[in-house]
Design a protein around this motif. Structure first.
Motif, PDB file in Angstrom:
ATOM      1  N   SER A  51       3.987  70.993 -16.071  1.00 50.43           N
ATOM      2  CA  SER A  51       4.499  70.578 -17.379  1.00 50.43           C
ATOM      3  C   SER A  51       4.794  71.785 -18.264  1.00 50.43           C
ATOM      4  O   SER A  51       5.835  71.837 -18.920  1.00 50.43           O
ATOM      5  CB  SER A  51       3.487  69.661 -18.066  1.00 50.43           C
ATOM      6  N   SER A 107      -6.666  71.389 -16.897  1.00 51.51           N
ATOM      7  CA  SER A 107      -5.953  71.992 -18.019  1.00 51.51           C
ATOM      8  C   SER A 107      -5.199  73.228 -17.559  1.00 51.51           C
ATOM      9  O   SER A 107      -5.557  73.874 -16.576  1.00 51.51           O
ATOM     10  CB  SER A 107      -6.920  72.356 -19.144  1.00 51.51           C
ATOM     11  N   CYS A 134      -3.388  69.217 -20.995  1.00 51.62           N
ATOM     12  CA  CYS A 134      -4.540  68.665 -20.260  1.00 51.62           C
ATOM     13  C   CYS A 134      -4.212  67.289 -19.702  1.00 51.62           C
ATOM     14  O   CYS A 134      -3.469  66.529 -20.306  1.00 51.62           O
ATOM     15  CB  CYS A 134      -5.741  68.491 -21.174  1.00 51.62           C
ATOM     16  N   GLN A 135      -4.818  67.007 -18.555  1.00 55.10           N
ATOM     17  CA  GLN A 135      -4.823  65.659 -17.988  1.00 55.10           C
ATOM     18  C   GLN A 135      -6.270  65.276 -17.783  1.00 55.10           C
ATOM     19  O   GLN A 135      -7.046  66.055 -17.214  1.00 55.10           O
ATOM     20  CB  GLN A 135      -4.139  65.623 -16.629  1.00 55.10           C
ATOM     21  N   GLU A 140       5.186  62.176 -12.245  1.00 57.23           N
ATOM     22  CA  GLU A 140       4.072  62.741 -12.993  1.00 57.23           C
ATOM     23  C   GLU A 140       3.940  64.217 -12.634  1.00 57.23           C
ATOM     24  O   GLU A 140       3.973  64.595 -11.479  1.00 57.23           O
ATOM     25  CB  GLU A 140       2.786  61.983 -12.647  1.00 57.23           C
ATOM     26  N   SER A 199       1.803  67.961 -13.033  1.00 52.19           N
ATOM     27  CA  SER A 199       0.497  68.559 -13.314  1.00 52.19           C
ATOM     28  C   SER A 199       0.599  69.326 -14.636  1.00 52.19           C
ATOM     29  O   SER A 199       1.703  69.613 -15.110  1.00 52.19           O
ATOM     30  CB  SER A 199       0.107  69.505 -12.185  1.00 52.19           C
ATOM     31  N   PRO A 200      -0.528  69.681 -15.255  1.00 55.08           N
ATOM     32  CA  PRO A 200      -0.475  70.481 -16.476  1.00 55.08           C
ATOM     33  C   PRO A 200       0.314  71.790 -16.305  1.00 55.08           C
ATOM     34  O   PRO A 200       1.126  72.142 -17.167  1.00 55.08           O
ATOM     35  CB  PRO A 200      -1.946  70.747 -16.789  1.00 55.08           C
ATOM     36  N   ASN A 224      -8.615  62.275 -16.123  1.00 57.16           N
ATOM     37  CA  ASN A 224      -8.724  61.062 -15.333  1.00 57.16           C
ATOM     38  C   ASN A 224      -9.873  60.251 -15.941  1.00 57.16           C
ATOM     39  O   ASN A 224     -11.036  60.644 -15.843  1.00 57.16           O
ATOM     40  CB  ASN A 224      -9.013  61.406 -13.868  1.00 57.16           C
TER      41      ASN A 224
END
Length: 85
Positions: A7, A40, A29-30, A1, A3-4, A32
């Motif tokens: 990515s 973001s 954006c992620q 995984e 992070s924004p 939770n």
């Protein structure tokens, strides 16, 4: 995984040398869903508009330049707490 920020940097690396003078703007954006925390990262895109249940609004503007071959993106992450509704 990832992070924004990671990515967006991964996207930048994948596009390196393929943009022919063009650029890409993006926001990643992620959220939770358990805690409501949103992280973001912005690469030269317009800010996120957060509208709350009571109709108040806020612009979430993470810093970062567009993705292209000429400049570094200097992408930063922003964390905010979302509320139900």
């Amino acid at each position: 995984e990832f992070s924004p920020k990671e990515s967006l940097l991964k996207i930048k690396r994948a596009l390196q040398g393929k943009l022919s003078g063009h650029f890409v703007s993006a926001i990643f954006c992620q959220i939770n869903l358990e805690t409501g925390e949103m992280i973001s990262a912005n690469a030269g895109h317009l800010p996120i508009l957060r509208i709350q249940k009571n109709s108040n609004y806020e612009l979430i503007n993470s810093k970062g330049r567009v993705i292209n071959d000429l400049v570094s993106s200097n992408i930063e992450e922003t964390k905010i707490q979302l509320e139900r509704g």
